[in-house]
Design a protein around this motif. Structure first.
Motif, PDB file in Angstrom:
ATOM      1  N   ASP A   1       0.834  -1.202   0.000  1.00 39.51           N
ATOM      2  CA  ASP A   1       0.000   0.000   0.000  1.00 39.51           C
ATOM      3  C   ASP A   1       0.866   1.248   0.000  1.00 39.51           C
ATOM      4  O   ASP A   1       2.036   1.226   0.426  1.00 39.51           O
ATOM      5  N   LEU A   2       0.255   2.328  -0.463  1.00 43.29           N
ATOM      6  CA  LEU A   2       0.908   3.629  -0.515  1.00 43.29           C
ATOM      7  C   LEU A   2       0.319   4.504   0.583  1.00 43.29           C
ATOM      8  O   LEU A   2      -0.904   4.556   0.744  1.00 43.29           O
ATOM      9  N   VAL A   3       1.156   5.191   1.332  1.00 39.43           N
ATOM     10  CA  VAL A   3       0.694   6.091   2.397  1.00 39.43           C
ATOM     11  C   VAL A   3       0.645   7.507   1.840  1.00 39.43           C
ATOM     12  O   VAL A   3       1.662   8.046   1.394  1.00 39.43           O
ATOM     13  N   LYS A   4      -0.554   8.099   1.842  1.00 33.80           N
ATOM     14  CA  LYS A   4      -0.727   9.463   1.338  1.00 33.80           C
ATOM     15  C   LYS A   4      -1.157  10.384   2.472  1.00 33.80           C
ATOM     16  O   LYS A   4      -2.049  10.034   3.250  1.00 33.80           O
ATOM     17  N   ILE A   5      -0.514  11.544   2.536  1.00 31.21           N
ATOM     18  CA  ILE A   5      -0.864  12.560   3.523  1.00 31.21           C
ATOM     19  C   ILE A   5      -1.206  13.838   2.767  1.00 31.21           C
ATOM     20  O   ILE A   5      -0.370  14.355   2.021  1.00 31.21           O
ATOM     21  N   ASP A   6      -2.421  14.324   2.946  1.00 33.72           N
ATOM     22  CA  ASP A   6      -2.916  15.506   2.223  1.00 33.72           C
ATOM     23  C   ASP A   6      -2.752  15.339   0.714  1.00 33.72           C
ATOM     24  O   ASP A   6      -2.372  16.271   0.000  1.00 33.72           O
ATOM     25  N   GLY A   7      -3.011  14.126   0.244  1.00 38.36           N
ATOM     26  CA  GLY A   7      -2.969  13.869  -1.185  1.00 38.36           C
ATOM     27  C   GLY A   7      -1.584  13.668  -1.772  1.00 38.36           C
ATOM     28  O   GLY A   7      -1.438  13.517  -2.978  1.00 38.36           O
ATOM     29  N   VAL A   8      -0.556  13.649  -0.923  1.00 36.95           N
ATOM     30  CA  VAL A   8       0.827  13.497  -1.391  1.00 36.95           C
ATOM     31  C   VAL A   8       1.405  12.193  -0.859  1.00 36.95           C
ATOM     32  O   VAL A   8       1.227  11.875   0.325  1.00 36.95           O
ATOM     33  N   ALA A   9       2.077  11.434  -1.708  1.00 39.37           N
ATOM     34  CA  ALA A   9       2.679  10.156  -1.293  1.00 39.37           C
ATOM     35  C   ALA A   9       3.828  10.418  -0.335  1.00 39.37           C
ATOM     36  O   ALA A   9       4.796  11.104  -0.685  1.00 39.37           O
ATOM     37  N   ARG A  10       3.719   9.867   0.873  1.00 40.40           N
ATOM     38  CA  ARG A  10       4.735  10.105   1.907  1.00 40.40           C
ATOM     39  C   ARG A  10       5.321   8.818   2.494  1.00 40.40           C
ATOM     40  O   ARG A  10       6.138   8.875   3.397  1.00 40.40           O
ATOM     41  N   GLY A  11       4.902   7.668   1.983  1.00 38.84           N
ATOM     42  CA  GLY A  11       5.433   6.437   2.550  1.00 38.84           C
ATOM     43  C   GLY A  11       4.795   5.219   1.924  1.00 38.84           C
ATOM     44  O   GLY A  11       3.926   5.316   1.054  1.00 38.84           O
ATOM     45  N   ILE A  12       5.225   4.037   2.380  1.00 42.63           N
ATOM     46  CA  ILE A  12       4.693   2.778   1.853  1.00 42.63           C
ATOM     47  C   ILE A  12       4.530   1.762   2.979  1.00 42.63           C
ATOM     48  O   ILE A  12       5.170   1.865   4.036  1.00 42.63           O
ATOM     49  N   ILE A  13       3.649   0.802   2.734  1.00 41.92           N
ATOM     50  CA  ILE A  13       3.500  -0.374   3.590  1.00 41.92           C
ATOM     51  C   ILE A  13       4.008  -1.575   2.799  1.00 41.92           C
ATOM     52  O   ILE A  13       3.610  -1.767   1.645  1.00 41.92           O
ATOM     53  N   VAL A  14       4.901  -2.366   3.390  1.00 39.57           N
ATOM     54  CA  VAL A  14       5.448  -3.527   2.691  1.00 39.57           C
ATOM     55  C   VAL A  14       5.317  -4.765   3.564  1.00 39.57           C
ATOM     56  O   VAL A  14       5.141  -4.678   4.779  1.00 39.57           O
TER      57      VAL A  14
END
Length: 253
Positions: free
Chosen positions: A199-212
């Motif tokens: 999964d992709l972590v988005k904060i305020d519509g901006v990609a800021r991290g990932i789940i692996v």
């Protein structure tokens, strides 16, 4: 009855005429001061040709890079399977090739389903890509005078394909891998093998991290950064018939 939520796909292609879009975008783009690059962390998911080259280039620019690899080694990325050659509009034989002709042939070869603005940008930077690969040590075939050889390939009417015998994908990957591991050895890249992006972590519509998922322990892991690059390749195994490796699944996409 509630209406189903619709997802709007925004390609964020710059405005303007096709041949000027990305040049105008580069001129208007905000730059990062070299002193500030060391404070920025970038996650690069994938270690194929795109991922390994991007991670190595960003690390050389001074960014902190975390590189995530599905396989046990970046050398096992599926980019190895692209063996025929790599196209660039260098027009070495002087047979009428150009950025526009490479753009048109690529869109036509993609059955007119490609995103044209991105294909045009690819054609524009194709010459630089060949130069970068050669600088990374890719042993392209050369003619008797020592210059890069090329051949006609894939139905193109001009000679624009640069190659390394029948092992082009492998040699390109080894060149990108060498550049990547040089930066790993220098401490500018953290390499995380055997991780599957979920999964992709988005904060305020901006990609800021990932789940692996750690494929060795089975644990879920989370990582954050200032920016995320997805270089996760194709997913041919979403289809019933495919010649792609089993790892080319749709999980990351």
């Amino acid at each position: 009855m509630a209406e189903a939520a619709t997802t709007v796909l925004n390609s964020r292609v710059p405005e303007g005429p096709m041949a000027e879009k990305w040049d105008r975008c580069k001129k208007e783009m905000k730059l990062v001061n070299p002193a500030n690059k060391r404070k920025k962390k970038i996650i690069v998911v994938g270690t194929g040709l795109a991922g390994a080259s991007a991670a190595a280039s960003l690390a050389e620019l001074g960014y902190q890079v975390q590189s995530f690899c599905f396989q046990d080694s970046p050398r096992r990325a599926h980019s190895i399977a692209a063996q025929g050659g790599i196209n660039a509009a260098k027009n070495y034989p002087n047979d009428g090739d150009s950025v526009w002709r490479l753009f048109y042939d690529t869109v036509k070869g993609g059955d007119f389903r490609s995103r044209e603005a991105n294909v045009h940008r690819l054609a524009q930077v194709s010459n630089n890509i060949i130069d970068q690969c050669a600088a990374q040590g890719v042993p392209f075939a050369r003619d008797y005078g020592g210059t890069l050889a090329n051949r006609s390939f894939g139905g193109a009417q001009v000679s624009r394909t640069f190659y390394a015998r029948g092992q082009t994908g492998q040699q390109l990957l080894l060149g990108a891998y060498s550049a990547l591991m040089r930066q790993v050895g220098a401490g500018r890249i953290q390499l995380f093998p055997r991780r599957e992006m979920l999964d992709l972590v988005k904060i305020d519509g901006v990609a800021r991290g990932i789940i692996v998922r750690n494929l060795i322990t089975g644990e879920f892991e989370k990582y954050s950064a200032d920016c995320v690059l997805l270089c996760t390749g194709g997913y041919g195994n979403a289809f019933y018939l495919s010649t792609n490796a089993k790892g080319s699944n749709v999980t990351a996409a």
